[in-house]
Each structure stands twice: as structure tokens, then as C-alpha cells.
Motif scaffolding. Structure first.
Motif, short mmCIF file in Angstrom:
data_model
loop_
_atom_site.label_atom_id
_atom_site.label_comp_id
_atom_site.label_asym_id
_atom_site.label_seq_id
_atom_site.Cartn_x
_atom_site.Cartn_y
_atom_site.Cartn_z
N PRO A 74 -3.80 40.74 25.09
CA PRO A 74 -4.79 39.82 25.65
C PRO A 74 -5.72 39.27 24.56
CG PRO A 74 -5.34 42.10 26.22
CD PRO A 74 -4.00 42.13 25.53
N LEU A 75 -6.41 38.18 24.88
CA LEU A 75 -7.31 37.53 23.92
C LEU A 75 -8.76 37.88 24.22
CD1 LEU A 75 -5.75 33.93 23.97
CD2 LEU A 75 -5.31 35.76 22.29
N PHE A 76 -9.50 38.20 23.15
CA PHE A 76 -10.93 38.47 23.26
C PHE A 76 -11.64 37.26 22.64
CE2 PHE A 76 -14.93 40.57 22.02
CZ PHE A 76 -15.19 41.36 23.14
N LEU A 77 -12.20 36.41 23.52
CA LEU A 77 -12.67 35.09 23.09
C LEU A 77 -14.18 35.03 22.86
CD1 LEU A 77 -10.72 32.94 25.72
CD2 LEU A 77 -10.04 33.43 23.36
N LYS B 14 1.60 29.82 28.84
CA LYS B 14 2.07 30.80 27.84
C LYS B 14 0.99 31.82 27.48
CE LYS B 14 3.41 27.31 25.30
NZ LYS B 14 3.81 26.39 24.26
N LEU B 15 -0.25 31.54 27.92
CA LEU B 15 -1.37 32.37 27.49
C LEU B 15 -1.30 33.78 28.07
CD1 LEU B 15 -4.72 30.38 27.79
CD2 LEU B 15 -3.58 31.13 25.70
N PRO B 16 -1.64 34.79 27.25
CA PRO B 16 -1.83 36.13 27.81
C PRO B 16 -3.17 36.16 28.56
CG PRO B 16 -2.32 36.13 25.46
CD PRO B 16 -1.88 34.74 25.80
N PRO B 17 -3.49 37.25 29.25
CA PRO B 17 -4.83 37.35 29.85
C PRO B 17 -5.90 37.14 28.77
CG PRO B 17 -3.46 39.19 30.55
CD PRO B 17 -2.69 38.46 29.48
N ALA B 18 -7.03 36.50 29.15
CA ALA B 18 -8.06 36.20 28.17
C ALA B 18 -9.43 36.50 28.76
CB ALA B 18 -7.99 34.72 27.77
N VAL B 19 -10.30 37.11 27.95
CA VAL B 19 -11.68 37.34 28.40
C VAL B 19 -12.64 36.53 27.54
CG1 VAL B 19 -11.96 39.47 27.00
CG2 VAL B 19 -13.47 39.05 28.96
N VAL B 20 -13.54 35.80 28.21
CA VAL B 20 -14.61 35.10 27.51
C VAL B 20 -15.72 36.11 27.34
CG1 VAL B 20 -16.21 33.17 27.56
CG2 VAL B 20 -13.93 32.94 28.59
N HIS B 21 -15.82 36.66 26.12
CA HIS B 21 -16.79 37.74 25.90
C HIS B 21 -18.19 37.16 25.74
CE1 HIS B 21 -18.91 39.19 22.24
NE2 HIS B 21 -18.41 38.13 21.70
N CYS B 22 -19.17 37.96 26.16
CA CYS B 22 -20.58 37.55 26.11
C CYS B 22 -20.79 36.17 26.73
CB CYS B 22 -21.12 37.59 24.69
SG CYS B 22 -22.92 37.41 24.62
N PHE C 239 -9.28 33.16 33.64
CA PHE C 239 -9.86 33.98 32.57
C PHE C 239 -10.79 35.04 33.15
CE2 PHE C 239 -9.69 30.04 29.58
CZ PHE C 239 -8.32 30.12 29.58
N TYR C 240 -11.00 36.08 32.37
CA TYR C 240 -11.92 37.15 32.69
C TYR C 240 -13.26 36.87 32.01
CZ TYR C 240 -7.79 39.70 34.28
OH TYR C 240 -6.66 40.08 34.94
N ILE C 241 -14.33 37.50 32.53
CA ILE C 241 -15.67 37.23 32.01
C ILE C 241 -16.32 38.54 31.58
CG2 ILE C 241 -17.94 36.24 32.57
CD1 ILE C 241 -15.69 34.14 32.71
N GLY C 242 -16.85 38.55 30.35
CA GLY C 242 -17.61 39.70 29.84
C GLY C 242 -19.09 39.39 29.91
N ILE C 243 -19.85 40.29 30.54
CA ILE C 243 -21.30 40.11 30.65
C ILE C 243 -22.01 41.16 29.79
CG2 ILE C 243 -23.29 40.22 32.22
CD1 ILE C 243 -21.73 37.69 32.68
N THR C 244 -22.95 40.70 28.97
CA THR C 244 -23.73 41.58 28.09
C THR C 244 -25.17 41.69 28.59
OG1 THR C 244 -24.47 39.71 26.77
CG2 THR C 244 -22.45 40.81 26.03
N GLY C 245 -25.99 42.36 27.80
CA GLY C 245 -27.41 42.49 28.09
C GLY C 245 -28.18 41.19 27.98
N ARG D 61 -12.34 40.20 37.96
CA ARG D 61 -12.37 39.39 36.72
C ARG D 61 -13.60 39.68 35.88
NH1 ARG D 61 -10.39 34.18 37.03
NH2 ARG D 61 -9.35 34.04 39.01
N LEU D 62 -14.39 40.65 36.30
CA LEU D 62 -15.67 40.91 35.65
C LEU D 62 -15.60 42.20 34.83
CD1 LEU D 62 -18.80 40.52 35.34
CD2 LEU D 62 -19.03 41.73 37.51
N MET D 63 -16.07 42.10 33.57
CA MET D 63 -16.16 43.30 32.73
C MET D 63 -17.52 43.32 32.04
SD MET D 63 -12.27 43.63 31.25
CE MET D 63 -11.89 41.92 30.86
N LEU D 64 -17.89 44.51 31.53
CA LEU D 64 -19.23 44.69 30.95
C LEU D 64 -19.12 45.06 29.48
CD1 LEU D 64 -20.74 46.95 33.77
CD2 LEU D 64 -21.01 44.47 33.52
#
Ligand SMILES: [Zn+2]
Length: 263
Positions: free
Chosen positions: A126-129, A148-156, A172-178, A200-203
Motif C-alpha cells: 500500500p501507499l503512504f501518501l 492499478k493502484l494498491p490501497p492508499a492512505v492520505v496521511h495527516c 483512499f484511506y484517511i490518517g488523522i493526527t493531533g 477507511r479511518l486510521m490514527l
């Protein structure tokens, strides 16, 4: 509680003096797994080494942050290619575009990004974007890989409702920070996090950056640590109108699936 910090820069030199204690503190606070971000070749290699010392607790990503894209060449690409095949590596990145700082020329950023998307595809990772002030170009590049894309997370993720919808439409997946704990610039996220489906939500903390601004009492240092992830989880759970326990369950399950963490 059982949380996964999907973005911690634990190879950063601010952790050199007490890295073990930082990791142990996090585990004790319920952050039982951390994905160590690789943002250049040197730190990607260090992330792999660190993860090897903490099996089942730490994993690594391998990538070149857009800030360092100016140095990207075929030799670096070959090095990333070999590092991506190492044990413990669970994503390609962080990679993407950053026009906020523009530390590297934009065409170099785009080339490095495309190359890392291709590496992610080739390795089945997967991609860490990373994206800042470059939403449209990021989407345009990713759309060229449609199907063709693998799973991708938009970090922060710190963007607008419209940007969020563009990401979610594309799966896409979503990364939430502080950032969400920042009353000056993160307030809009309190409304937006409810739009993100549970699966789809990660921390993440993005430690040592982005110390949550509303910790009480305020820590003596500005260095962020994975130990503060439960605080971010509480804030996100409150904003979504659910319990922290439930949020921990589904964000952890999502991260396990996304990074193929097993156990
Ligand atoms: Zn980033």
C-alpha cells in the motif's frame, strides 16, 4: 485499549536518547503497534532495523518524502526497490507532493512520486501518501494509475470537505493526527471526521511532530510521542459521536487490514 499509530517517525534523532522508553511508554498506554515512517533512504533503512528489533510491535515504511525529492535518481530508486522487499516493510512512502514548503522543485517531486507509486505496485504494498497544498496535482497523478493502484492512505489529512470527498470517492484511506486537537487550524476537522467511513479511518501521531495542543497538563517538551495517540483517539471519537473503545476497535482493524499486519 489497543491502538495502532500508523505514522511515527521513531528514527528521528530527537528519540536517540530514550527511544526504548518512548516505545515502552506507548505500549503501556495501549498503543500496541506502530508503523515507523521512512522519509528518505537513510531513515527507511533505520526504520527497517528498528522494526526488526521490535517484532510484532513495530513495522516500517520505505520512501522518499517530497522534501527530499531533489536528490531522487535511478540509484536511489534501485535502493528503495531493494529496501521495499525487506521483512517488516508494510508500505511504500511516505511519498507525495508538498507545495507548501517547496523544498524540492515540483517536477522533481512529481517524478519521485510517480516512481514510488510504481514501486508500490510492483511490490504489492500500500501507499503512504503525503500531500500539502498540492491536492489537485496529487489526484491527477494518482488518477493516471486508475485500476492499478494498491490501497492508499492520505496521511495527516488536514484538508477541506471537497478534498476529503475526492479521496473517499477514489477508495483512499484517511490518517488523522493531533492536528484535529489544534483549536487554531484543526477545528474544521472536528466536523469532517464524521464523513469518513469506519473502515477507511486510521490514527497517527506523526511523532515527533504535531504534539496535540490541548494536552493537560502541557508536556515540558514539544516533542510528540506515540503515547499521545489515545488522546487523539478520544478527540476523534468525541467528534464522531461514538466511544473511544469502538473507535479503537475499528481503526485498529482497518490498520491491520490495510498494512496486512496479521495477528
Ligand atoms: Zn507527511
Amino acid at each position: 485499549m489497543n491502538l495502532i499509530d500508523i505514522g511515527a517517525n521513531l528514527t528521528h534523532d530527537s528519540f536517540d536518547a530514550d527511544r526504548e522508553a518512548v516505545i515502552e511508554r506507548a505500549i503501556e498506554a495501549g498503543v500496541t503497534r506502530m508503523v515507523v515512517t521512512g522519509a528518505d533512504v537513510e531513515h527507511s533503512r533505520a526504520a527497517i532495523d528498528l522494526a526488526a528489533r521490535w517484532p510484532g510491535i513495530l513495522n516500517a515504511t520505505v520512501g522518499v518524502h517530497p522534501h527530499h525529492a531533489g536528490d531522487f535518481d535511478t540509484a536511489m530508486e534501485a535502493e528503495l526497490d531493494s529496501l521495499l522487499g525487506q521483512p517488516g516493510v508494510v508500505a511504500a512512502g511516505e511519498c507525495g507532493l508538498d507545495y507548501f514548503r517547496d523544498f524540492s522543485p515540483r517536477d522533481a517531486q512529481q517524478r519521485a512520486f510517480v516512481s514510488q507509486i510504481e514501486l508500490g505496485i510492483r511490490h504489492g504494498l500500500p501507499l503512504f501518501l503525503h500531500q500539502r497544498d498540492a491536492h489537485e496535482d496529487l489526484i491527477a497523478i494518482l488518477d493516471e494509475f486508475h485500476g492499478k493502484l494498491p490501497p492508499a492512505v492520505v496521511h495527516c489529512f488536514t484538508g477541506s470537505a471537497e478534498e476529503l470527498d475526492h479521496y473517499l470517492e477514489r477508495g483512499f484511506y484517511i490518517g488523522i493526527t493531533g492536528w484535529i486537537c489544534d483549536e487554531r487550524r484543526g477545528h474544521h476537522l472536528l466536523d469532517l471526521v464524521s464523513r469518513i467511513p469506519a473502515d477507511r479511518l486510521m490514527l497517527e501521531t506523526d511523532a515527533p511532530y504535531l504534539l496535540p495542543r490541548d494536552l493537560k497538563p502541557r508536556p515540558k517538551t514539544r516533542r510528540n510521542e506515540p503515547v499521545w495517540l489515545p488522546h487523539i483517539a478520544e478527540t476523534v471519537a468525541r467528534a464522531r459521536g461514538g466511544t473511544t473503545k469502538k473507535l479503537a476497535e475499528h481503526t485498529t482493524a482497518t490498520a491491520r487490514t490495510f498494512f496486512k499486519l496479521g495477528n
